[in-house]
Scaffold this motif. Structure first.
Motif, PDB file in Angstrom:
ATOM      1  N   ASN A 188       0.802  -1.229   0.000  1.00  0.00           N
ATOM      2  CA  ASN A 188       0.000   0.000   0.000  1.00  0.00           C
ATOM      3  C   ASN A 188       0.832   1.276   0.000  1.00  0.00           C
ATOM      4  N   THR A 189       2.081   1.161  -0.401  1.00  0.00           N
ATOM      5  CA  THR A 189       2.980   2.307  -0.516  1.00  0.00           C
ATOM      6  C   THR A 189       3.418   2.427  -1.961  1.00  0.00           C
ATOM      7  N   CYS A 190       3.416   3.646  -2.471  1.00  0.00           N
ATOM      8  CA  CYS A 190       3.852   3.903  -3.838  1.00  0.00           C
ATOM      9  C   CYS A 190       5.028   4.880  -3.809  1.00  0.00           C
ATOM     10  N   VAL A 191       6.029   4.599  -4.634  1.00  0.00           N
ATOM     11  CA  VAL A 191       7.190   5.482  -4.757  1.00  0.00           C
ATOM     12  C   VAL A 191       7.348   5.916  -6.209  1.00  0.00           C
ATOM     13  N   PHE A 192       7.596   7.203  -6.391  1.00  0.00           N
ATOM     14  CA  PHE A 192       7.877   7.797  -7.701  1.00  0.00           C
ATOM     15  C   PHE A 192       9.339   8.207  -7.703  1.00  0.00           C
ATOM     16  N   PHE A 193      10.062   7.840  -8.771  1.00  0.00           N
ATOM     17  CA  PHE A 193      11.468   8.190  -8.911  1.00  0.00           C
ATOM     18  C   PHE A 193      11.691   9.085 -10.114  1.00  0.00           C
ATOM     19  N   GLU A 194      12.505  10.091  -9.926  1.00  0.00           N
ATOM     20  CA  GLU A 194      13.133  10.841 -11.013  1.00  0.00           C
ATOM     21  C   GLU A 194      14.615  10.556 -10.855  1.00  0.00           C
ATOM     22  N   ASN A 195      15.224   9.942 -11.838  1.00  0.00           N
ATOM     23  CA  ASN A 195      16.631   9.557 -11.753  1.00  0.00           C
ATOM     24  C   ASN A 195      17.485  10.472 -12.627  1.00  0.00           C
ATOM     25  N   LYS A 196      18.668  10.759 -12.148  1.00  0.00           N
ATOM     26  CA  LYS A 196      19.580  11.670 -12.846  1.00  0.00           C
ATOM     27  C   LYS A 196      20.997  11.133 -12.778  1.00  0.00           C
ATOM     28  N   ASP A 197      21.860  11.673 -13.623  1.00  0.00           N
ATOM     29  CA  ASP A 197      23.262  11.277 -13.602  1.00  0.00           C
ATOM     30  C   ASP A 197      24.111  12.230 -12.754  1.00  0.00           C
ATOM     31  N   ARG A 198      23.472  13.241 -12.196  1.00  0.00           N
ATOM     32  CA  ARG A 198      24.188  14.220 -11.361  1.00  0.00           C
ATOM     33  C   ARG A 198      23.178  14.953 -10.493  1.00  0.00           C
ATOM     34  N   HIS A 199      23.691  15.690  -9.514  1.00  0.00           N
ATOM     35  CA  HIS A 199      22.837  16.517  -8.670  1.00  0.00           C
ATOM     36  C   HIS A 199      22.546  17.824  -9.390  1.00  0.00           C
ATOM     37  N   TYR A 200      21.265  18.171  -9.448  1.00  0.00           N
ATOM     38  CA  TYR A 200      20.845  19.432 -10.048  1.00  0.00           C
ATOM     39  C   TYR A 200      19.683  19.951  -9.211  1.00  0.00           C
ATOM     40  N   HIS A 201      19.868  21.098  -8.586  1.00  0.00           N
ATOM     41  CA  HIS A 201      18.904  21.633  -7.632  1.00  0.00           C
ATOM     42  C   HIS A 201      17.492  21.737  -8.197  1.00  0.00           C
ATOM     43  N   LEU A 202      17.344  22.149  -9.447  1.00  0.00           N
ATOM     44  CA  LEU A 202      16.004  22.317 -10.021  1.00  0.00           C
ATOM     45  C   LEU A 202      15.225  21.003 -10.083  1.00  0.00           C
ATOM     46  N   ASP A 203      15.908  19.872 -10.217  1.00  0.00           N
ATOM     47  CA  ASP A 203      15.220  18.574 -10.187  1.00  0.00           C
ATOM     48  C   ASP A 203      14.568  18.346  -8.825  1.00  0.00           C
ATOM     49  N   PHE A 204      15.254  18.733  -7.769  1.00  0.00           N
ATOM     50  CA  PHE A 204      14.705  18.595  -6.427  1.00  0.00           C
ATOM     51  C   PHE A 204      13.497  19.519  -6.244  1.00  0.00           C
ATOM     52  N   GLU A 205      13.572  20.715  -6.815  1.00  0.00           N
ATOM     53  CA  GLU A 205      12.442  21.644  -6.735  1.00  0.00           C
ATOM     54  C   GLU A 205      11.226  21.105  -7.491  1.00  0.00           C
ATOM     55  N   LYS A 206      11.445  20.485  -8.666  1.00  0.00           N
ATOM     56  CA  LYS A 206      10.324  19.919  -9.438  1.00  0.00           C
ATOM     57  C   LYS A 206       9.639  18.800  -8.660  1.00  0.00           C
ATOM     58  N   ILE A 207      10.424  17.950  -8.018  1.00  0.00           N
ATOM     59  CA  ILE A 207       9.838  16.873  -7.225  1.00  0.00           C
ATOM     60  C   ILE A 207       9.110  17.456  -6.020  1.00  0.00           C
ATOM     61  N   ASN A 208       9.659  18.497  -5.435  1.00  0.00           N
ATOM     62  CA  ASN A 208       8.992  19.150  -4.311  1.00  0.00           C
ATOM     63  C   ASN A 208       7.630  19.697  -4.722  1.00  0.00           C
ATOM     64  N   ASP A 209       7.518  20.206  -5.939  1.00  0.00           N
ATOM     65  CA  ASP A 209       6.220  20.680  -6.438  1.00  0.00           C
ATOM     66  C   ASP A 209       5.195  19.554  -6.469  1.00  0.00           C
ATOM     67  N   LEU A 210       5.621  18.332  -6.814  1.00  0.00           N
ATOM     68  CA  LEU A 210       4.707  17.195  -6.805  1.00  0.00           C
ATOM     69  C   LEU A 210       4.237  16.867  -5.388  1.00  0.00           C
ATOM     70  N   ILE A 211       5.111  17.065  -4.416  1.00  0.00           N
ATOM     71  CA  ILE A 211       4.771  16.794  -3.020  1.00  0.00           C
ATOM     72  C   ILE A 211       3.812  17.856  -2.483  1.00  0.00           C
ATOM     73  N   VAL A 212       4.078  19.101  -2.819  1.00  0.00           N
ATOM     74  CA  VAL A 212       3.346  20.221  -2.232  1.00  0.00           C
ATOM     75  C   VAL A 212       2.011  20.493  -2.927  1.00  0.00           C
ATOM     76  N   TYR A 213       1.980  20.353  -4.237  1.00  0.00           N
ATOM     77  CA  TYR A 213       0.783  20.708  -5.007  1.00  0.00           C
ATOM     78  C   TYR A 213       0.101  19.469  -5.578  1.00  0.00           C
ATOM     79  N   ASP A 214      -1.182  19.602  -5.871  1.00  0.00           N
ATOM     80  CA  ASP A 214      -1.982  18.496  -6.415  1.00  0.00           C
ATOM     81  C   ASP A 214      -2.182  18.601  -7.920  1.00  0.00           C
ATOM     82  N   ASP A 215      -1.268  19.227  -8.624  1.00  0.00           N
ATOM     83  CA  ASP A 215      -1.452  19.509 -10.046  1.00  0.00           C
ATOM     84  C   ASP A 215      -1.583  18.261 -10.921  1.00  0.00           C
ATOM     85  N   TYR A 216      -1.106  17.121 -10.449  1.00  0.00           N
ATOM     86  CA  TYR A 216      -1.130  15.893 -11.251  1.00  0.00           C
ATOM     87  C   TYR A 216      -1.988  14.805 -10.606  1.00  0.00           C
TER      88      TYR A 216
END
Length: 158
Positions: free
Chosen positions: A58-86
């Motif tokens: 009953n747990t679901c995990v969504f992954f965005e995978n990257k080859d390096r650290h990029y701050h904007l990727d973390f911000e995009k994932i945070n938008d999924l956590i904070v907002y219900d847009d999807y």
């Protein structure tokens, strides 16, 4: 380490730990599942394509995978956590599953964890680092968040 290698290593780890893979995508493969924002007017405008979506207990995990650290990727994932847009697309994707917990995170090569990457862990539910041998997974998550992998980390045998 390329993004595809990160994704393959995490897929193997999830499967070895009895997660059901709902969908996955390799860079530019077109094999994934596009999620469109609620009330989409244009077909692909603003759509996202998670690299991995998996379900267990009953747990679901969504992954965005990257080859390096990029701050904007973390911000995009945070938008999924904070907002219900999807929410409509996510509900459709997970139709047939009973999901009580939904977590969003990022997979990156372990070697790319820097001070700034660790600080960015606060923006997402978890970060998984893949080591150079593509097999051992290191898990990082905010101390104030519950790990979706609590029961599987101990089960990992390599």
């Amino acid at each position: 380490m390329r993004e595809e290698q990160v994704t393959k290593a995490i897929l193997k780890w999830l499967i070895d730990n009895n997660w059901e893979i709902v969908c996955f995508d390799f860079p530019q493969s077109g094999t994934g599942r596009f999620l469109h924002p609620n009330e989409t007017v244009e077909k692909n405008k603003g759509s996202i394509n998670p690299d991995i979506v998996a379900v267990k207990n009953n747990t679901c995990v969504f992954f965005e995978n990257k080859d390096r650290h990029y701050h904007l990727d973390f911000e995009k994932i945070n938008d999924l956590i904070v907002y219900d847009d999807y929410s409509d697309a996510i509900n459709e994707l997970l139709n047939g599953y009973i999901i009580k917990h939904l977590y969003y995170g990022i997979g990156i090569p372990e070697s790319k964890f820097t001070t700034s990457a660790v600080a960015d862990c606060e923006l997402v539910d978890f970060v998984i680092g893949v080591t150079a041998d593509y097999r051992i997974i290191e898990l990082y998550f905010s101390e104030d968040k519950i790990s979706p992998f609590t029961n599987t980390i101990e089960d990992q045998k390599y």
